[in-house]
Design a protein around this motif. Structure first.
Motif, PDB file in Angstrom:
ATOM      1  N   TRP A   1      24.921  81.633   8.445  1.00 39.71           N
ATOM      2  CA  TRP A   1      24.919  82.098   7.027  1.00 39.71           C
ATOM      3  C   TRP A   1      25.820  81.107   6.248  1.00 39.71           C
ATOM      4  O   TRP A   1      26.995  80.740   6.560  1.00 39.71           O
ATOM      5  CB  TRP A   1      25.424  83.238   7.240  1.00 39.71           C
ATOM      6  N   PHE A   2      24.919  80.720   5.235  1.00 40.62           N
ATOM      7  CA  PHE A   2      25.716  79.919   4.208  1.00 40.62           C
ATOM      8  C   PHE A   2      25.894  80.677   2.810  1.00 40.62           C
ATOM      9  O   PHE A   2      25.005  81.578   2.656  1.00 40.62           O
ATOM     10  CB  PHE A   2      24.876  78.539   3.931  1.00 40.62           C
ATOM     11  N   GLU A   3      26.525  80.337   1.815  1.00 37.79           N
ATOM     12  CA  GLU A   3      26.653  80.866   0.636  1.00 37.79           C
ATOM     13  C   GLU A   3      27.094  79.716  -0.289  1.00 37.79           C
ATOM     14  O   GLU A   3      27.872  78.790   0.002  1.00 37.79           O
ATOM     15  CB  GLU A   3      27.362  81.972   0.507  1.00 37.79           C
ATOM     16  N   LEU A   4      26.634  79.784  -1.501  1.00 44.03           N
ATOM     17  CA  LEU A   4      26.867  79.038  -2.624  1.00 44.03           C
ATOM     18  C   LEU A   4      27.356  79.859  -3.698  1.00 44.03           C
ATOM     19  O   LEU A   4      27.193  81.107  -3.859  1.00 44.03           O
ATOM     20  CB  LEU A   4      25.683  78.130  -3.299  1.00 44.03           C
ATOM     21  N   TYR A   5      28.557  79.331  -4.437  1.00 46.20           N
ATOM     22  CA  TYR A   5      29.116  80.077  -5.331  1.00 46.20           C
ATOM     23  C   TYR A   5      29.550  79.252  -6.360  1.00 46.20           C
ATOM     24  O   TYR A   5      30.067  77.914  -6.047  1.00 46.20           O
ATOM     25  CB  TYR A   5      30.526  81.098  -4.773  1.00 46.20           C
ATOM     26  N   ALA A   6      29.906  79.720  -7.739  1.00 46.39           N
ATOM     27  CA  ALA A   6      30.397  78.726  -8.719  1.00 46.39           C
ATOM     28  C   ALA A   6      31.927  78.931  -9.064  1.00 46.39           C
ATOM     29  O   ALA A   6      32.585  78.164  -9.971  1.00 46.39           O
ATOM     30  CB  ALA A   6      29.290  78.763  -9.703  1.00 46.39           C
ATOM     31  N   LYS A   7      32.390  80.058  -8.915  1.00 44.06           N
ATOM     32  CA  LYS A   7      33.610  80.481  -9.442  1.00 44.06           C
ATOM     33  C   LYS A   7      34.458  81.043  -8.494  1.00 44.06           C
ATOM     34  O   LYS A   7      34.261  82.053  -7.670  1.00 44.06           O
ATOM     35  CB  LYS A   7      33.345  81.843 -10.463  1.00 44.06           C
ATOM     36  N   LYS A   8      35.840  80.613  -8.564  1.00 45.37           N
ATOM     37  CA  LYS A   8      36.723  81.116  -7.638  1.00 45.37           C
ATOM     38  C   LYS A   8      38.202  80.975  -8.529  1.00 45.37           C
ATOM     39  O   LYS A   8      38.097  79.795  -9.210  1.00 45.37           O
ATOM     40  CB  LYS A   8      36.838  80.597  -6.464  1.00 45.37           C
ATOM     41  N   THR A   9      38.994  81.961  -8.612  1.00 52.57           N
ATOM     42  CA  THR A   9      40.076  81.718  -9.415  1.00 52.57           C
ATOM     43  C   THR A   9      41.052  80.373  -8.873  1.00 52.57           C
ATOM     44  O   THR A   9      41.271  80.406  -7.789  1.00 52.57           O
ATOM     45  CB  THR A   9      41.001  82.918  -9.273  1.00 52.57           C
ATOM     46  N   ALA A  10      41.172  79.626  -9.925  1.00 53.50           N
ATOM     47  CA  ALA A  10      42.237  78.601  -9.861  1.00 53.50           C
ATOM     48  C   ALA A  10      43.654  79.104  -9.672  1.00 53.50           C
ATOM     49  O   ALA A  10      44.149  79.547 -10.524  1.00 53.50           O
ATOM     50  CB  ALA A  10      41.964  77.397 -10.718  1.00 53.50           C
ATOM     51  N   VAL A  11      44.296  78.937  -8.279  1.00 51.67           N
ATOM     52  CA  VAL A  11      45.608  79.273  -8.310  1.00 51.67           C
ATOM     53  C   VAL A  11      46.640  77.999  -8.389  1.00 51.67           C
ATOM     54  O   VAL A  11      47.754  78.172  -8.468  1.00 51.67           O
ATOM     55  CB  VAL A  11      45.929  80.140  -7.006  1.00 51.67           C
ATOM     56  N   GLY A  12      46.081  77.046  -8.008  1.00 49.62           N
ATOM     57  CA  GLY A  12      46.664  75.605  -8.125  1.00 49.62           C
ATOM     58  C   GLY A  12      47.369  75.355  -6.798  1.00 49.62           C
ATOM     59  O   GLY A  12      47.344  76.389  -6.026  1.00 49.62           O
ATOM     60  N   ASN A  13      47.772  74.164  -6.613  1.00 47.77           N
ATOM     61  CA  ASN A  13      48.625  73.665  -5.587  1.00 47.77           C
ATOM     62  C   ASN A  13      50.152  73.631  -5.448  1.00 47.77           C
ATOM     63  O   ASN A  13      50.555  73.065  -4.814  1.00 47.77           O
ATOM     64  CB  ASN A  13      47.825  72.087  -5.386  1.00 47.77           C
ATOM     65  N   GLY A  14      50.455  74.200  -6.316  1.00 49.46           N
ATOM     66  CA  GLY A  14      52.184  74.285  -6.665  1.00 49.46           C
ATOM     67  C   GLY A  14      52.885  73.043  -7.367  1.00 49.46           C
ATOM     68  O   GLY A  14      53.951  73.182  -7.388  1.00 49.46           O
ATOM     69  N   CYS A  15      52.043  72.098  -7.555  1.00 51.55           N
ATOM     70  CA  CYS A  15      52.642  70.898  -8.415  1.00 51.55           C
ATOM     71  C   CYS A  15      52.423  71.082  -9.716  1.00 51.55           C
ATOM     72  O   CYS A  15      53.045  70.010 -10.471  1.00 51.55           O
ATOM     73  CB  CYS A  15      51.548  69.707  -7.782  1.00 51.55           C
ATOM     74  N   GLY A  16      51.835  71.838 -10.273  1.00 53.51           N
ATOM     75  CA  GLY A  16      51.855  71.862 -11.941  1.00 53.51           C
ATOM     76  C   GLY A  16      50.717  71.230 -12.528  1.00 53.51           C
ATOM     77  O   GLY A  16      50.099  70.156 -11.920  1.00 53.51           O
ATOM     78  N   LEU A  17      50.273  71.507 -13.851  1.00 48.29           N
ATOM     79  CA  LEU A  17      49.310  70.806 -14.255  1.00 48.29           C
ATOM     80  C   LEU A  17      49.816  69.622 -15.409  1.00 48.29           C
ATOM     81  O   LEU A  17      49.256  68.805 -15.803  1.00 48.29           O
ATOM     82  CB  LEU A  17      48.326  71.499 -15.131  1.00 48.29           C
TER      83      LEU A  17
END
Lengths: 311, 311, 311, 311
Positions: free
Chosen positions: C117-133
């Motif tokens: 079973w595969f799935e495609l999706y376009a959205k997932k909340t970005a929580v970041g990698n802890g390094c900041g933007l």
């Protein structure tokens, strides 16, 4: 270890100008383990692969620098013999009582011609590296914190009379001259690298007018990757960096020089040489210290702080 | 080096069943430098960071194995003294004349209780590592070929009476017991790791009924990356691999075991311990040699070849 | 990402037989960060350099294995287009509502001919990698725990009809065949490695009679040193290891295969290839999968578990 | 590759002031393979893991710099479509005939608003990386010479109008803005890092009054160890080094900047990020480029050459 029974640099006592800042640096940022505090307020720390109770002692004082550096010797008999040899060489020695440093036996203290205080000792409580003595683990995760150096490796000291210092260390204490940098005139050694092992150096001295100065204490890293990781951690914590990451031409070591909060320089260091006493010493001309990559092999330049900034 | 003046394993003479194949292996695949051939047809090689004339001598013979292993000592006086000490210990010693091995001084040969032939020598011509003695380079590109080990590091030998061997090496030659594996009953040592330095071992012995057997000769690599690179080169050249790449729990070394064309096992090895003589030896239970990761820390299994395949 | 807008493997949902043991494994030993638990009791985790909310979802079940694997696509329009393309190709698709997985948008699910079973999706909340933007750090110390993989890298799935699977992934989803292993007869592909990026693979399939099986999920490590460090941590925690550390000939990746507490195989993996769609695919003969080092380049052997142990 | 079908930077043509010196640098010191010379005297070279015929073309000229940089696209249809898109965007394009560069198909050339000449092409003869297409080796020993970079990785170009350049690359060519450095006022981008892959950048531009300038071409190394090894080789060959080894904060890459004999800066580079187009771009304030470690994460300083020395 040297054939005289001198084993290794076992501890340094550093003067720091704010103890809390220093503890934060050595314990929380570098990742040494705090193993004790004494009645005088001194803080004792050890690196993760060291067995003995401590290798770094921090003492709050008005100015930064090195109080003394201690070398462990094989046993009490060796301590007595070397004390006699030092006296026969013309040095005054004093015995400090067991317990004056936590978990440490009697120490024989003496001043070398460069003005630095050295001591020899035979006993320090083994607290272990956290890996155990039976079916040990290769490393102890709980001790791999911060920069996580394996061991105190060596120190570079600045002061006068390094010719006499060399004589003392090679003829009395059994060290070997591994590498040296000539002065600009080529007439004498400017820096000498001496070992009592098969490391590239256990102690080094540079000729300098002011006595008793510390250039840096060096900490052994596991790999070149860990040298960069240490550099990342320095940056994250705003530890001021002097030189590196780079390779020293002298000793071939991979290095970063940086400063603790009091201005004492320290090094994160990784090397792969095994110089034995039957190997001819390596010689660096003064020009090559800079332009030949002796200090910074990749950059081939003499960072000006190297010859001028000490504590 | 040990305080007795024993410096390091300086050479091994290996029996190989086809000299051309062996030279191809040690010189062309491993990347040692051929430094000479003698009238008997023996081929001399050295590793890239070794200073002395050779560390590996290949002799064509009907069966594989180790003819002898030589340890360099500090000087002639040390050689004389250790010869006397060996005789006082009850061993017979023979002097081989200077030049019997190319560029090598007199050697004192003796058989240890495990049946292996050892020798001590004080002189071997220094040919250098190609980096020079003045303003040296950190490595010599022309010598970084093949697997490019830095040095001959140690050997593991199988034979009987390793209790007596341990006594000889520690009490007469000044070695230190760094680590040991107990036999299944826990009643005696099955394997002992001894150093005359701050390496995890300069020589190791395993209890084995047949005398004089070679388990492996080990070569020091610069990094864990270079251990894998050596593994890649083994595979490219169809060198049969025994174990690894992995970490030994014992010694914490990173390792590959493989075989030369005659079946002599060799190791590409990288370690980061610095065991000193004041450190308590580490003990491995027999069970932990396998299931505790002593041999293969990642896999935690006792590869059956380890206890059975020797030359 | 593929030119179709398929970006990367974004999550796997794994069946585990004891949730606490699984959390201990993935969170405490591997060092993933737990980012949530849902009403069904599923546990969500992410790797330290991933931006999105989770990449591993653990579901307690009676048997181990893979529930599904999801690929993130560029945007909603891409999701709609690919859904249409999948239907045009003859596949049935289902929409799972946003929120069915925490912090995740609508997913288009479909079963591929191998039974997975595969799935495609376009959205997932970005929580970041802890390094900041803004003025980011290179890594976040608090997230570098345990084995500390950077990312979920790929999965290898076992099932039937991989010819049809290849057609689906290359013709509909825009993947590229990077590498393949032929079956013993050389008549068809036994294993195919497909990417939708310049990684050596984002998904791989092996022909296998039973549908829907998981061979392993792979996690990207920062270096070969970190692969060994992961191996050390496996050993310290008695994580059973299957193969490695070694290099795969196929993909050139550096690897350890091991099993989670439910028997789901996982990989700690480091690679350095950048295969582009204009590069010819690499072909491995079946014999070379073993004897040619395809699976284990250093050992050149076909570990029997590779073709037989799946969940 | 970008979803538009732009794959990667495929070649740079560099102006060098002495061809022999340049060939010595790129071929003998860096270790690229010379793959051809054309009637104009241009020399073609490739890196060891590149498949196509060349990635570096050297042309002798009176001043150093970059003639043009070419990006490979998926196929001829993509080339035609992108040419039309470029024209629709208002750019003039020219077709260079197949064969004008050795082993290379038709190229679509255009000048971007910063004054640099770019070209797209779909065909270049695959000469392979020496590892073979069937049962390949992980690397080809004969190609691992000198610094041994794996691939041409990216270039940083200085010129005006980088806002318009960004628009062109993101809106027409399908690149993604991965990272950016703000100007001192924070009012616009000073440097932009764009990828058409999951590398941290395939091309970067800095705002600069003079058009068409080259800051550096970057070459991908296999590891941080190989970055230092490259630094050692630079030093051995007196290649002038600008910055490093160190880590860039921007891109997190590990780096050395140095200059070829004509003064063209080049980089030996290793990175571990995988930025996807759904990830928010990272922003660096101008102050943080220096004091925040954007340029030199360990040293946290803005080496003055970075903003001023270009060719």
């Amino acid at each position: 270890m040297a054939m005289t029974g001198v084993l290794r640099p076992g501890h340094v006592q550093l003067r720091v100008m704010n103890l809390d800042d220093a503890v934060r640096h050595y314990r929380d940022i570098m990742g040494l383990t705090e193993t004790g505090r004494d009645a005088e307020g001194r803080v004792y720390l050890k690196c993760r692969d060291e067995i003995d109770h401590h290798s770094v002692v921090l003492r709050e004082a008005d100015c930064a620098g090195l109080d003394f550096i201690g070398f462990k010797v094989l046993d009490e008999a060796t301590l007595d013999r070397l004390e006699a040899d030092l006296r026969a060489h013309g040095l005054e020695t004093t015995r400090l009582p067991a317990g004056e440093l936590l978990e440490t036996g009697e120490r024989v203290r003496f001043q070398v011609p460069s003005g630095h205080w050295f001591e020899l000792y035979a006993k320090k409580t083994a607290v272990g590296n956290g890996c155990g003595l039976v079916d040990p683990t290769p490393w102890a995760p709980e001790n791999k914190r911060g920069m996580a150096p394996l061991r105190l490796d060596h120190a570079l000291l600045y002061g006068p009379n390094i010719g006499a210092v060399q004589k003392l260390f090679t003829e009395v204490l059994g060290f070997t001259l591994v590498e040296r940098v000539l002065n600009p005139e080529g007439s004498a050694n400017l820096i000498i690298f001496l070992n009592c092992s098969i490391k590239s150096h256990d102690i080094a001295f540079a000729e300098y007018p002011e006595p008793g100065k510390l250039h840096h204490c060096s900490f052994l890293m596991e790999s070149w990757e860990d040298v960069l990781r240490a550099g990342d951690i320095m940056s994250m914590n705003k530890v001021p960096v002097d030189i590196g990451p780079t390779r020293h031409g002298v000793t071939r070591g991979r290095t970063i020089y940086a400063w603790d909060p009091s201005g004492n320089r320290f090094e994160t260091f990784k090397e792969d040489r095994q110089p034995y006493p039957d190997h001819a010493p390596l010689t660096w001309t003064f020009e090559a210290l800079g332009a030949g990559g002796g200090l910074d092999y990749v950059q081939r330049k003499l960072h000006e702080t190297f010859l001028t900034v000490v504590t």
